[in-house]
Design a protein around this motif. Structure first.
Motif, PDB file in Angstrom:
ATOM      1  N   GLN A  66       0.767  -1.093   0.003  1.00 29.07           N
ATOM      2  CA  GLN A  66      -0.028  -0.011  -0.088  1.00 29.07           C
ATOM      3  C   GLN A  66       1.040   1.242   0.121  1.00 29.07           C
ATOM      4  O   GLN A  66       0.597   2.225  -0.831  1.00 29.07           O
ATOM      5  N   ALA A  67       2.220   1.183   0.649  1.00 33.77           N
ATOM      6  CA  ALA A  67       2.823   2.550   0.778  1.00 33.77           C
ATOM      7  C   ALA A  67       3.500   2.608  -0.696  1.00 33.77           C
ATOM      8  O   ALA A  67       3.726   3.853  -0.942  1.00 33.77           O
ATOM      9  N   LEU A  68       3.812   1.414  -1.529  1.00 33.00           N
ATOM     10  CA  LEU A  68       4.434   1.786  -2.503  1.00 33.00           C
ATOM     11  C   LEU A  68       3.612   2.346  -3.494  1.00 33.00           C
ATOM     12  O   LEU A  68       3.822   3.260  -4.355  1.00 33.00           O
ATOM     13  N   LEU A  69       2.164   1.937  -3.551  1.00 31.72           N
ATOM     14  CA  LEU A  69       1.197   2.394  -4.293  1.00 31.72           C
ATOM     15  C   LEU A  69       1.070   3.998  -4.135  1.00 31.72           C
ATOM     16  O   LEU A  69       0.629   4.843  -4.934  1.00 31.72           O
ATOM     17  N   GLN A  70       0.932   4.462  -2.822  1.00 31.98           N
ATOM     18  CA  GLN A  70       0.751   5.777  -2.394  1.00 31.98           C
ATOM     19  C   GLN A  70       1.906   6.581  -2.728  1.00 31.98           C
ATOM     20  O   GLN A  70       1.871   7.683  -3.543  1.00 31.98           O
ATOM     21  N   PHE A  71       3.271   6.125  -2.763  1.00 29.73           N
ATOM     22  CA  PHE A  71       4.312   6.593  -3.309  1.00 29.73           C
ATOM     23  C   PHE A  71       4.260   6.949  -4.522  1.00 29.73           C
ATOM     24  O   PHE A  71       4.566   8.089  -5.123  1.00 29.73           O
ATOM     25  N   THR A  72       3.720   5.870  -5.487  1.00 27.21           N
ATOM     26  CA  THR A  72       4.015   6.103  -6.974  1.00 27.21           C
ATOM     27  C   THR A  72       2.988   6.971  -7.472  1.00 27.21           C
ATOM     28  O   THR A  72       3.038   7.627  -8.526  1.00 27.21           O
ATOM     29  N   SER A 119       2.138  12.363  -9.901  1.00 33.65           N
ATOM     30  CA  SER A 119       1.410  13.389  -9.726  1.00 33.65           C
ATOM     31  C   SER A 119       2.630  14.635  -9.591  1.00 33.65           C
ATOM     32  O   SER A 119       2.180  15.798 -10.442  1.00 33.65           O
ATOM     33  N   MET A 120       3.503  14.624  -8.994  1.00 28.47           N
ATOM     34  CA  MET A 120       4.382  15.481  -9.046  1.00 28.47           C
ATOM     35  C   MET A 120       5.357  15.699 -10.285  1.00 28.47           C
ATOM     36  O   MET A 120       5.666  16.776 -10.777  1.00 28.47           O
ATOM     37  N   LEU A 121       5.593  14.482 -10.756  1.00 28.27           N
ATOM     38  CA  LEU A 121       6.397  14.405 -12.181  1.00 28.27           C
ATOM     39  C   LEU A 121       5.552  15.100 -13.215  1.00 28.27           C
ATOM     40  O   LEU A 121       6.108  15.967 -13.977  1.00 28.27           O
ATOM     41  N   SER A 122       4.326  14.745 -13.338  1.00 31.44           N
ATOM     42  CA  SER A 122       3.443  15.368 -14.395  1.00 31.44           C
ATOM     43  C   SER A 122       3.131  16.907 -14.381  1.00 31.44           C
ATOM     44  O   SER A 122       3.339  17.719 -15.358  1.00 31.44           O
ATOM     45  N   ARG A 123       3.058  17.421 -13.049  1.00 27.73           N
ATOM     46  CA  ARG A 123       3.071  18.856 -12.715  1.00 27.73           C
ATOM     47  C   ARG A 123       4.381  19.501 -13.370  1.00 27.73           C
ATOM     48  O   ARG A 123       4.673  20.645 -13.881  1.00 27.73           O
TER      49      ARG A 123
END
Length: 69
Positions: free
Chosen positions: A2-8, A13-17
């Motif tokens: 679950q932590a990996l999914l939240q991180f990705t 989101s950060m990378l697209s912005r």
């Protein structure tokens, strides 16, 4: 897991912005500057021959005037 999914999700989101910001300043910024320097869509700059534009007679006959070109 679950932590990996939240991180990705956060990272994506950060990378697209970040990529969209870089794209905006690398492509649209210079285009806007060049357009502002060279384009005159409202014809506000003085022209060497003046701002006079000749009359264009497009509806010289009654049938042409009825077509509403």
């Amino acid at each position: 897991m679950q932590a990996l999914l939240q991180f990705t999700e956060r990272f994506g989101s950060m990378l697209s912005r970040t990529l969209l910001t870089i794209l905006y300043f690398a492509v649209l910024g210079p285009f806007a500057v060049l357009y502002r320097l060279f384009a005159d869509p409202l014809h506000l700059r003085r022209r060497p021959r003046g701002n006079w534009t000749a009359w264009e007679d497009r509806n010289s006959s009654l049938s042409a005037a009825k077509r509403q070109d």
